[in-house]
Motif scaffolding. Structure first.
Motif, PDB file in Angstrom:
ATOM      1  N   ARG A   1      -4.044  -2.132  -1.494  1.00 31.55           N
ATOM      2  CA  ARG A   1      -3.025  -1.849  -2.508  1.00 31.55           C
ATOM      3  C   ARG A   1      -2.385  -0.472  -2.310  1.00 31.55           C
ATOM      4  O   ARG A   1      -1.478  -0.095  -3.052  1.00 31.55           O
ATOM      5  CB  ARG A   1      -3.653  -1.918  -3.905  1.00 31.55           C
ATOM      6  CG  ARG A   1      -4.252  -3.277  -4.257  1.00 31.55           C
ATOM      7  CD  ARG A   1      -4.679  -3.304  -5.718  1.00 31.55           C
ATOM      8  NE  ARG A   1      -5.353  -4.530  -6.079  1.00 31.55           N
ATOM      9  CZ  ARG A   1      -6.667  -4.651  -6.236  1.00 31.55           C
ATOM     10  NH1 ARG A   1      -7.436  -3.573  -6.069  1.00 31.55           N
ATOM     11  NH2 ARG A   1      -7.212  -5.809  -6.571  1.00 31.55           N
ATOM     12  N   SER A   2      -2.873   0.268  -1.323  1.00 32.16           N
ATOM     13  CA  SER A   2      -2.363   1.626  -1.081  1.00 32.16           C
ATOM     14  C   SER A   2      -1.143   1.561  -0.165  1.00 32.16           C
ATOM     15  O   SER A   2      -1.210   1.897   1.025  1.00 32.16           O
ATOM     16  CB  SER A   2      -3.464   2.494  -0.455  1.00 32.16           C
ATOM     17  OG  SER A   2      -4.596   2.546  -1.289  1.00 32.16           O
ATOM     18  N   THR A   3      -0.054   1.112  -0.708  1.00 34.08           N
ATOM     19  CA  THR A   3       1.143   0.876   0.109  1.00 34.08           C
ATOM     20  C   THR A   3       2.266   1.874  -0.173  1.00 34.08           C
ATOM     21  O   THR A   3       3.379   1.714   0.322  1.00 34.08           O
ATOM     22  CB  THR A   3       1.671  -0.543  -0.144  1.00 34.08           C
ATOM     23  OG1 THR A   3       1.928  -0.722  -1.550  1.00 34.08           O
ATOM     24  CG2 THR A   3       0.665  -1.587   0.324  1.00 34.08           C
ATOM     25  N   THR A   4       1.977   2.900  -0.955  1.00 35.63           N
ATOM     26  CA  THR A   4       2.983   3.929  -1.245  1.00 35.63           C
ATOM     27  C   THR A   4       2.858   5.061  -0.225  1.00 35.63           C
ATOM     28  O   THR A   4       1.762   5.547   0.035  1.00 35.63           O
ATOM     29  CB  THR A   4       2.787   4.498  -2.657  1.00 35.63           C
ATOM     30  OG1 THR A   4       2.919   3.436  -3.606  1.00 35.63           O
ATOM     31  CG2 THR A   4       3.832   5.567  -2.960  1.00 35.63           C
ATOM     32  N   TYR A   5       3.993   5.461   0.337  1.00 31.72           N
ATOM     33  CA  TYR A   5       3.988   6.529   1.336  1.00 31.72           C
ATOM     34  C   TYR A   5       3.681   7.867   0.666  1.00 31.72           C
ATOM     35  O   TYR A   5       4.322   8.265  -0.289  1.00 31.72           O
ATOM     36  CB  TYR A   5       5.339   6.606   2.041  1.00 31.72           C
ATOM     37  CG  TYR A   5       5.449   7.761   3.002  1.00 31.72           C
ATOM     38  CD1 TYR A   5       4.798   7.732   4.226  1.00 31.72           C
ATOM     39  CD2 TYR A   5       6.192   8.900   2.667  1.00 31.72           C
ATOM     40  CE1 TYR A   5       4.881   8.802   5.107  1.00 31.72           C
ATOM     41  CE2 TYR A   5       6.278   9.972   3.540  1.00 31.72           C
ATOM     42  CZ  TYR A   5       5.618   9.920   4.757  1.00 31.72           C
ATOM     43  OH  TYR A   5       5.706  10.985   5.618  1.00 31.72           O
ATOM     44  N   ARG A   6       2.655   8.574   1.205  1.00 33.61           N
ATOM     45  CA  ARG A   6       2.270   9.880   0.678  1.00 33.61           C
ATOM     46  C   ARG A   6       2.090  10.910   1.802  1.00 33.61           C
ATOM     47  O   ARG A   6       1.259  11.797   1.706  1.00 33.61           O
ATOM     48  CB  ARG A   6       0.983   9.767  -0.135  1.00 33.61           C
ATOM     49  CG  ARG A   6       1.138   8.982  -1.427  1.00 33.61           C
ATOM     50  CD  ARG A   6      -0.134   9.001  -2.254  1.00 33.61           C
ATOM     51  NE  ARG A   6       0.057   8.391  -3.551  1.00 33.61           N
ATOM     52  CZ  ARG A   6      -0.053   7.088  -3.804  1.00 33.61           C
ATOM     53  NH1 ARG A   6      -0.349   6.256  -2.808  1.00 33.61           N
ATOM     54  NH2 ARG A   6       0.143   6.600  -5.011  1.00 33.61           N
ATOM     55  N   GLY A   7       2.862  10.754   2.837  1.00 29.25           N
ATOM     56  CA  GLY A   7       2.771  11.682   3.961  1.00 29.25           C
ATOM     57  C   GLY A   7       2.266  10.999   5.211  1.00 29.25           C
ATOM     58  O   GLY A   7       1.566   9.979   5.141  1.00 29.25           O
ATOM     59  N   ILE A   8       2.588  11.563   6.368  1.00 28.40           N
ATOM     60  CA  ILE A   8       2.220  10.960   7.648  1.00 28.40           C
ATOM     61  C   ILE A   8       0.707  10.858   7.811  1.00 28.40           C
ATOM     62  O   ILE A   8       0.175   9.821   8.204  1.00 28.40           O
ATOM     63  CB  ILE A   8       2.816  11.776   8.810  1.00 28.40           C
ATOM     64  CG1 ILE A   8       4.346  11.650   8.816  1.00 28.40           C
ATOM     65  CG2 ILE A   8       2.239  11.312  10.143  1.00 28.40           C
ATOM     66  CD1 ILE A   8       4.854  10.263   9.130  1.00 28.40           C
ATOM     67  N   THR A   9      -0.011  11.926   7.505  1.00 26.89           N
ATOM     68  CA  THR A   9      -1.470  11.941   7.679  1.00 26.89           C
ATOM     69  C   THR A   9      -2.139  10.883   6.809  1.00 26.89           C
ATOM     70  O   THR A   9      -3.011  10.138   7.267  1.00 26.89           O
ATOM     71  CB  THR A   9      -2.043  13.327   7.343  1.00 26.89           C
ATOM     72  OG1 THR A   9      -1.444  14.307   8.197  1.00 26.89           O
ATOM     73  CG2 THR A   9      -3.553  13.343   7.537  1.00 26.89           C
ATOM     74  N   SER A  10      -1.720  10.817   5.554  1.00 27.61           N
ATOM     75  CA  SER A  10      -2.277   9.821   4.641  1.00 27.61           C
ATOM     76  C   SER A  10      -1.959   8.408   5.116  1.00 27.61           C
ATOM     77  O   SER A  10      -2.827   7.521   5.090  1.00 27.61           O
ATOM     78  CB  SER A  10      -1.727  10.036   3.225  1.00 27.61           C
ATOM     79  OG  SER A  10      -2.156   9.007   2.357  1.00 27.61           O
ATOM     80  N   ALA A  11      -0.725   8.191   5.552  1.00 32.03           N
ATOM     81  CA  ALA A  11      -0.315   6.865   6.028  1.00 32.03           C
ATOM     82  C   ALA A  11      -1.155   6.440   7.222  1.00 32.03           C
ATOM     83  O   ALA A  11      -1.630   5.292   7.292  1.00 32.03           O
ATOM     84  CB  ALA A  11       1.163   6.874   6.388  1.00 32.03           C
ATOM     85  N   GLN A  12      -1.358   7.354   8.167  1.00 32.74           N
ATOM     86  CA  GLN A  12      -2.149   7.034   9.355  1.00 32.74           C
ATOM     87  C   GLN A  12      -3.577   6.691   8.985  1.00 32.74           C
ATOM     88  O   GLN A  12      -4.169   5.734   9.517  1.00 32.74           O
ATOM     89  CB  GLN A  12      -2.136   8.225  10.312  1.00 32.74           C
ATOM     90  CG  GLN A  12      -2.868   7.972  11.629  1.00 32.74           C
ATOM     91  CD  GLN A  12      -2.164   6.936  12.479  1.00 32.74           C
ATOM     92  OE1 GLN A  12      -1.095   7.196  13.021  1.00 32.74           O
ATOM     93  NE2 GLN A  12      -2.764   5.754  12.597  1.00 32.74           N
ATOM     94  N   ASN A  13      -4.159   7.442   8.062  1.00 31.23           N
ATOM     95  CA  ASN A  13      -5.540   7.212   7.633  1.00 31.23           C
ATOM     96  C   ASN A  13      -5.685   5.847   6.966  1.00 31.23           C
ATOM     97  O   ASN A  13      -6.622   5.084   7.261  1.00 31.23           O
ATOM     98  CB  ASN A  13      -5.972   8.320   6.672  1.00 31.23           C
ATOM     99  CG  ASN A  13      -7.405   8.161   6.214  1.00 31.23           C
ATOM    100  OD1 ASN A  13      -8.308   7.955   7.016  1.00 31.23           O
ATOM    101  ND2 ASN A  13      -7.629   8.267   4.910  1.00 31.23           N
ATOM    102  N   ILE A  14      -4.770   5.528   6.074  1.00 31.73           N
ATOM    103  CA  ILE A  14      -4.833   4.247   5.359  1.00 31.73           C
ATOM    104  C   ILE A  14      -4.635   3.076   6.313  1.00 31.73           C
ATOM    105  O   ILE A  14      -5.329   2.057   6.235  1.00 31.73           O
ATOM    106  CB  ILE A  14      -3.787   4.215   4.229  1.00 31.73           C
ATOM    107  CG1 ILE A  14      -4.190   5.200   3.130  1.00 31.73           C
ATOM    108  CG2 ILE A  14      -3.653   2.808   3.654  1.00 31.73           C
ATOM    109  CD1 ILE A  14      -3.146   5.385   2.057  1.00 31.73           C
ATOM    110  N   ILE A  15      -3.693   3.205   7.223  1.00 31.91           N
ATOM    111  CA  ILE A  15      -3.424   2.139   8.188  1.00 31.91           C
ATOM    112  C   ILE A  15      -4.649   1.888   9.070  1.00 31.91           C
ATOM    113  O   ILE A  15      -5.004   0.738   9.354  1.00 31.91           O
ATOM    114  CB  ILE A  15      -2.192   2.489   9.039  1.00 31.91           C
ATOM    115  CG1 ILE A  15      -0.921   2.402   8.184  1.00 31.91           C
ATOM    116  CG2 ILE A  15      -2.075   1.558  10.247  1.00 31.91           C
ATOM    117  CD1 ILE A  15       0.325   2.949   8.851  1.00 31.91           C
ATOM    118  N   ASN A  16      -5.307   2.946   9.499  1.00 34.07           N
ATOM    119  CA  ASN A  16      -6.508   2.794  10.329  1.00 34.07           C
ATOM    120  C   ASN A  16      -7.632   2.106   9.561  1.00 34.07           C
ATOM    121  O   ASN A  16      -8.330   1.236  10.097  1.00 34.07           O
ATOM    122  CB  ASN A  16      -6.989   4.168  10.817  1.00 34.07           C
ATOM    123  CG  ASN A  16      -6.085   4.757  11.870  1.00 34.07           C
ATOM    124  OD1 ASN A  16      -5.305   4.047  12.507  1.00 34.07           O
ATOM    125  ND2 ASN A  16      -6.172   6.067  12.063  1.00 34.07           N
TER     126      ASN A  16
END
Length: 288
Positions: A167-182
């Motif tokens: 459910r974490s699909t809101t962009y909150r920065g590149i680092t956060s996005a990379q972590n969630i995607i991984n």
């Protein structure tokens, strides 16, 4: 010949007479074997294990287990069973019930649809089994069973964390996005979680959804440039414009590697330049 037959008959008669005397003497010397009383409480408990193995429903299995574990404690407190006998029955009961329970758990984990209520039930029973102790306070469960229960709890914990990630699909920065995607990728490929169809699909969509959110984010920043009437010229030109420029550039440079694809940003650059030109005219004409 007749004499021989008579001699044989005489010998046989003497042997039978001696044998009878010996049997009679044995019964007079040795008392009858003492009758060994049967512990009806232990016999009653032993019968429950076969009932448990042949139970026809989950409710019946659980009912037999709960009743039996309680009865063992009651019989022990009432001195119907010794501590050693009670401990033996606790061992027998959990050796019988634990595999049944674990088989149910892993059967649920093989289903394409997972139920939160099932997970809550599993955790409750797992804790209940781990709380059963011998008379000397040592755990009844063997290490292999404890390890299996720990795995059940770990799978459920991972499932709950994966649900949050999905459910974490809101962009909150590149680092956060990379972590969630991984994390989403790892959970989607997990041996157990991957069998839950809805969860796996949601996890596989995380990357795309964050990418869309990222584009919406930079688009909203560009739109802020149209609100120049609400900002001073110095803040607009020295803070807001560089912020927008950096955000759009970052998306343009990193989106493909991060999300697998990106949207064209030329339209955003064109819109941003238009807003900036309008702002310059506005500030110049109003002596900002």
């Amino acid at each position: 010949m007749k004499v021989t037959i008579k001699i044989l008959i005489l010998v046989l008669s003497i042997a039978l007479a001696i044998g009878g005397i010996m049997v009679y003497a044995k019964t007079r010397v040795e008392p009858p074997t003492a009758f060994q009383p049967i512990n009806q409480f232990e016999r009653d408990l032993n019968q429950t294990y076969s009932k448990l193995r042949n139970a026809e429903s989950v409710r019946q299995e659980d009912s037999i287990y709960i009743q039996t574990i309680d009865r063992i404690s009651v019989f022990e407190k009432e001195n119907r069973l010794t501590h050693a006998e009670s401990d033996q029955h606790r061992d027998k009961l959990l050796e019988c019930y634990s595999p049944i329970f674990l088989k149910r758990c892993f059967s649920k984990f093989n289903n394409p649809i997972w139920n939160t209520a099932d997970h809550n039930y599993m955790l409750t029973v797992s804790k209940r089994l781990q709380s059963v102790k011998h008379s000397d306070e040592s755990l009844v469960l063997q290490k292999n069973t404890l390890d299996s229960l720990a795995l059940v709890e770990k799978i459920i914990a991972n499932y709950r964390q994966a649900k949050t990630i999905s459910r974490s699909t809101t962009y909150r920065g590149i680092t956060s996005a990379q972590n969630i995607i991984n994390q989403a990728k790892n959970f989607a490929n997990d041996k157990y979680l991957s069998k839950c169809t809805d969860l796996r699909n949601a996890l596989n969509n995380v990357k795309t959804n964050i990418g869309q959110s990222h584009y919406i984010y930079i688009s909203s920043l560009v739109e802020k440039l149209s609100e120049f009437r609400y900002y001073g010229q110095q803040y607009y030109e020295n803070t807001l414009v560089p912020q927008v420029d950096a955000a759009v550039t970052e998306y343009d440079n990193k989106a493909t590697a991060l999300y697998g694809s990106k949207k064209d940003v030329n339209a955003l650059w064109t819109r941003a330049r238009g807003y900036y030109n309008e702002a310059s005219d506005y500030y110049n004409n109003n002596n900002y």
